[in-house]
Design an enzyme around this catalytic site. Structure first.
Site, PDB file in Angstrom:
ATOM      1  CG  ASP A  36      -1.646  -1.299   1.402  1.00 25.85           C
ATOM      2  OD1 ASP A  36      -1.853  -1.326   0.466  1.00 25.85           O
ATOM      3  OD2 ASP A  36      -2.751  -0.937   2.383  1.00 25.85           O
ATOM      4  CB  ALA A  37       3.625   2.409   1.784  1.00 23.45           C
ATOM      5  CG  ASP A  40      -1.156   5.521  -0.695  1.00 24.67           C
ATOM      6  OD1 ASP A  40      -1.136   4.721  -1.442  1.00 24.67           O
ATOM      7  OD2 ASP A  40      -1.054   4.453   0.954  1.00 24.67           O
ATOM      8  CE  LYS A 117     -30.292 -13.361 -13.855  1.00 25.01           C
ATOM      9  NZ  LYS A 117     -30.498 -11.923 -13.158  1.00 25.01           N
ATOM     10  CG  ASP A 119     -28.657 -10.270  -6.918  1.00 22.22           C
ATOM     11  OD1 ASP A 119     -29.367  -9.228  -7.742  1.00 22.22           O
ATOM     12  OD2 ASP A 119     -29.775 -10.936  -6.027  1.00 22.22           O
ATOM     13  CE1 TYR A 226     -23.929  -9.227 -18.746  1.00 30.37           C
ATOM     14  CE2 TYR A 226     -23.416  -9.521 -16.507  1.00 30.37           C
ATOM     15  CZ  TYR A 226     -24.621  -8.913 -17.550  1.00 30.37           C
ATOM     16  OH  TYR A 226     -25.017  -7.505 -17.508  1.00 30.37           O
ATOM     17  CE  LYS A 314     -33.572 -15.260 -10.454  1.00 28.16           C
ATOM     18  NZ  LYS A 314     -34.900 -13.846 -10.805  1.00 28.16           N
ATOM     19  CB  CYS A 408     -38.714 -14.540  34.330  1.00 24.42           C
ATOM     20  SG  CYS A 408     -38.519 -15.651  33.400  1.00 24.42           S
ATOM     21  CB  CYS A 411     -41.075 -17.400  36.813  1.00 21.00           C
ATOM     22  SG  CYS A 411     -38.875 -16.797  36.560  1.00 21.00           S
TER      23      CYS A 411
HETATM   24  S1  IVH Z   1     -26.171 -11.422 -20.250  1.00 22.46           S
HETATM   25  C1  IVH Z   1     -28.813 -10.689 -22.919  1.00 22.46           C
HETATM   26  N1  IVH Z   1     -24.956 -13.000 -18.358  1.00 22.46           N
HETATM   27  O1  IVH Z   1     -29.124  -9.967 -15.397  1.00 22.46           O
HETATM   28  C2  IVH Z   1     -28.446 -11.681 -21.456  1.00 22.46           C
HETATM   29  N2  IVH Z   1     -26.289 -11.215 -18.067  1.00 22.46           N
HETATM   30  O2  IVH Z   1     -31.976 -10.539 -15.781  1.00 22.46           O
HETATM   31  C3  IVH Z   1     -28.326 -10.277 -20.415  1.00 22.46           C
HETATM   32  N3  IVH Z   1     -26.421 -10.691 -15.371  1.00 22.46           N
HETATM   33  O3  IVH Z   1     -29.178  -7.738 -16.554  1.00 22.46           O
HETATM   34  C4  IVH Z   1     -27.232 -10.271 -20.400  1.00 22.46           C
HETATM   35  N4  IVH Z   1     -25.125 -12.187 -15.019  1.00 22.46           N
HETATM   36  O4  IVH Z   1     -28.028  -7.130 -15.135  1.00 22.46           O
HETATM   37  C5  IVH Z   1     -26.049 -11.801 -18.973  1.00 22.46           C
HETATM   38  N5  IVH Z   1     -23.520 -14.347 -16.291  1.00 22.46           N
HETATM   39  C6  IVH Z   1     -24.642 -13.053 -16.650  1.00 22.46           C
HETATM   40  C7  IVH Z   1     -25.398 -12.215 -16.185  1.00 22.46           C
HETATM   41  C8  IVH Z   1     -26.419 -11.384 -16.088  1.00 22.46           C
HETATM   42  C9  IVH Z   1     -25.588 -10.954 -14.018  1.00 22.46           C
HETATM   43  C10 IVH Z   1     -28.016  -9.888 -15.355  1.00 22.46           C
HETATM   44  C11 IVH Z   1     -28.094  -8.528 -16.027  1.00 22.46           C
HETATM   45  C12 IVH Z   1     -28.835  -8.848 -16.952  1.00 22.46           C
HETATM   46  C13 IVH Z   1     -30.376  -9.589 -15.566  1.00 22.46           C
HETATM   47  C14 IVH Z   1     -31.270 -10.242 -16.506  1.00 22.46           C
END
Ligand code: IVH
Length: 678
Positions: A36-37, A40, A117, A119, A226, A314, A408, A411
């Site tokens: 880190d130093a 910086d 996928k 989130d 992605y 999902k 309590c 009791c």
């Molecule tokens: S592909 C054209 N790859 O999921 C298809 N999307 O529910 C969408 N997401 O809006 C892009 N991980 O924000 C793709 N490995 C992944 C993803 C991904 C998360 C999200 C993306 C999309 C949403 C749809």
């Protein structure tokens, strides 16, 4: 370090390159190359040079990650190519249906690319000749918001690609907040009286929409790439290869992407990820299955803003939002008052959740939760659901704070707070009906005597019928008594009595856990059982003798002694013994105190046993075993090929040594069994 003949322009160039390398190593590869130093120092020098030579400042300079004035509003951006969303499937059958549609349309089998996928928040990044020039959120897919200044603060987003790409490149991916950052952020928000976030995705979205980029920078956002809009610009033909290429360009890609050739494989990849999901540093809510070859993707196209060539599998939800209707207080077997959230029932991952643990007052304060608040509830695996966040932004003003009762609830005894311990306790250990009930429930539970068919409701029923007040009463139950009760038939009554009878054969460690002695868990229970051989012996053990057991310190030893000294416990144990519940006998492992408070070292190789075995043997005799020879060392066991430095020190300090033969004799003398020659 400045090479004398370099010009400021060259030096600036070099510094930027080094900083970019360090960022890449740290944020993308997760494998820092400089301290880190040092980092910086590089930044400081670069800032200095840029201040002296403003004409050298460029948008891809790392000093420009956080720059510009807070914006009042984010300008709308129309995506040149819309950002699509994804269809969902939840079952293998639904997946098969989608895959059949794909192969039918294409008239052939295909290879799939399966990836996590993420989130988070989808964004599009514009690179012009390899330099980040703009970035926008997905928005509704057609129009998003220009959050360029904020995206630039994310260190995992390269300001300059690691390989030159002429012209325009639109890179897409997910901005996310690492899990660890999420928890810390919510705590800080609460402490500052700011709104908290329901989950890492909302926190990422909120952080990305900060008007002040320095706030975004402080949140610790990360990014996984992605896709790119025109992969042909990179000479890439498949999604899987694209992910590798994105890595080469300097992006982080989510770990675990795989090529699959059939649905069983796809499902397996998804299952594996689902099992690992809690251990991952980022939040994932499923996997995305894509047709690997871009030419096929183009052929399939999109419908209703969803590509035909990709689908999300999902995972079942682990979180839900609901209203906390009330906080009730239960009394545990140790007398602690445990607050529980009463929730408006909410389905989470296929189960209806209507209550959750709140642990103690401190946790309630940490969550900042009020009765009536909307909260986020998490359910994972078999554990009790937990309230993990308070949605302070959804308050109506009707909410009211929770107060821990002063008496309590079972009791009526005034509660006490104990120095050095969290929580509030009912001190009426023997008179409190709830504590007594909870002790029996624990005794019979799977962690304790594991009595089949004897769950909490059954035990409560037996208590209400006046049949069971403590664990010993269980062993006095008769079939005749049970059949008189509701929900008992001849068969079930007989079965229960048999199951209780069978529990008499549970070994000593289980009985010790079931009794709920201090903090004695499974491992300590086993150690105690092996050290003393029987419950009768253990009951007689002095605090000193207890402390001889490896791993048992003075506190635990005292708690165990106090447990056995309590007349009520003594009575219960006598009754249990009279009823045949003794835990039986265990083969004793020697313990002694021959080497008590001595410090031993083993050096070199022993022929007759492994190093760990030798150490365990010394510990069993009360010695501490350390790795280094010092003036405090009592004696050293010297094996073959002992280290020269150690031998020199031994000589210098005049420490006693034993060769292997002498060591074995010592062990034999104190009754420590020695493993047969290996
Ligand atoms: S592909 C054209 N790859 O999921 C298809 N999307 O529910 C969408 N997401 O809006 C892009 N991980 O924000 C793709 N490995 C992944 C993803 C991904 C998360 C999200 C993306 C999309 C949403 C749809």
């Amino acid at each position: 370090m400045i090479e004398s003949h370099t010009t400021p322009a060259e030096r600036v160039q070099l510094l930027r390159q080094r900083i970019a390398e360090a960022d890449y190593a740290y944020y993308v590869l997760d494998d820092p190359v400089i301290s880190d130093a040092e980092y910086d120092a590089l930044m400081r020098e670069l800032r200095q040079l840029e201040a002296e030579h403003p004409e050298l400042v460029t948008p891809d300079s790392p000093t420009q990650r956080v720059s510009g004035q807070p914006s009042r509003q984010f300008a709308p951006v129309t995506h040149l190519v819309p950002m699509l969303s994804l269809g969902n499937v939840f079952t293998p059958e639904e997946l098969a249906g989608w895959a059949r549609m794909v192969t039918n349309l294409l008239g052939q089998e295909v290879v799939w690319c399966v990836e996590p996928k993420i989130d988070g928040v989808a964004v599009s990044l514009q690179y012009q000749d390899g330099i980040l020039v703009a970035g926008a959120t997905r928005g509704d897919g057609v129009t998003g918001e220009d959050v360029t200044a904020n995206l630039r603060t994310i260190r995992a987003i390269p300001l300059r690609l690691r390989q030159g790409v002429p012209g325009r490149l639109d890179v897409r991916g997910e901005v996310y907040l690492p899990r660890a950052r999420f928890a810390a952020l919510n705590q800080a928000q609460l402490a500052a009286g700011q709104r908290t976030f329901a989950n890492p995705r909302n926190a990422a979205a909120g952080s990305l929409r900060q008007k002040d980029p320095s706030l975004t920078a402080s949140r610790g956002l990360a990014f996984f790439a992605y896709s790119v809009v025109q992969p042909e610009l990179l000479g890439i033909a498949t999604q899987y290869d694209l992910l590798q290429k994105l890595g080469e360009l300097g992006f982080q890609v989510a770990p675990g992407a795989q090529r699959c050739t059939n649905l069983a494989q796809i499902w397996e990849v998804a299952e594996r990820l689902r099992e690992q999901r809690e251990a991952l540093p980022f939040e994932t809510d499923g996997v995305v299955v894509k047709v690997d070859r871009f030419a096929f993707q183009d052929q399939l196209g999109a419908r209703d803003r969803e590509p035909r060539w990709a689908i999300a599998i999902k995972f079942p939800a682990t979180q839900g939002q609901t209203r906390l209707k009330d906080i009730v207080v239960q009394v545990t077997r140790r007398g602690q008052l445990a607050p529980r959230a009463v929730l408006e029932p909410v389905p989470i991952g296929g189960v209806t959740v209507s209550s959750a643990s709140l642990f103690n007052e401190e946790e309630i304060a940490r969550l900042g939760v009020l009765i009536g608040d909307r909260v986020v509830v998490e359910r994972r695996g078999d554990v009790i659901p937990q309230v993990i966040a308070t949605l302070t932004s959804q308050r109506t003003g009707e909410e009211r704070p929770f107060r821990m009762p002063e008496r309590c609830p079972s009791c009526g005894t005034p509660v006490e707070r104990r120095p050095g311990q969290v929580g509030v306790y009912c001190p009426n250990t023997w008179g409190c009906p709830e504590q007594a009930l909870q002790r029996v429930i624990w005794f019979a539970s799977r962690a304790g005597m594991d009595i089949e068919g004897l769950g909490p409701e059954r035990i409560e029923q037996l208590r209400d019928a006046g049949l069971v007040h403590d664990a010993a009463d269980l062993y006095r139950l008769t079939v005749d008594q049970l059949v008189q009760l509701e929900r008992f038939a001849d068969v079930s009554a007989k079965k229960l009595v048999e199951a209780i009878e069978a529990s008499k054969r549970q070994p000593l460690p289980r009985l010790l856990v079931a009794l709920g002695i201090g903090d004695v868990g499974e491992a300590t229970a086993r150690d105690l059982a092996e050290a003393f051989g029987s419950l009768a012996e253990l009951r007689r053990a002095t605090v000193e003798a207890l402390q001889q057991v490896p791993g048992i310190g003075p506190k635990v030893a005292q708690a165990i002694r106090a447990f056995f000294d309590d007349p009520q416990n003594a009575r219960l144990l006598d009754e249990l013994a009279a009823l045949g519940v003794t835990g039986g006998e265990m083969k004793r492992r020697v313990v002694g105190d021959a080497l008590r408070s001595q410090s031993w070292v083993i050096t070199g190789t022993l022929d007759s046993m492994k190093r760990e075995e030798a150490e365990a043997a010394l510990r069993a005799l009360g010695a501490t075993v350390t790795g280094a020879v010092s003036r405090k060392t009592t004696a050293v066991v010297v094996g073959r090929e002992a280290g020269a430095t150690k031998l020199a020190k031994i000589a210098e300090y005049g420490i006693r040594t034993l060769n292997e033969q002498q060591f074995l004799e010592l062990l034999a003398q104190h009754g420590v069994p020695v493993p047969a020659n290996r």
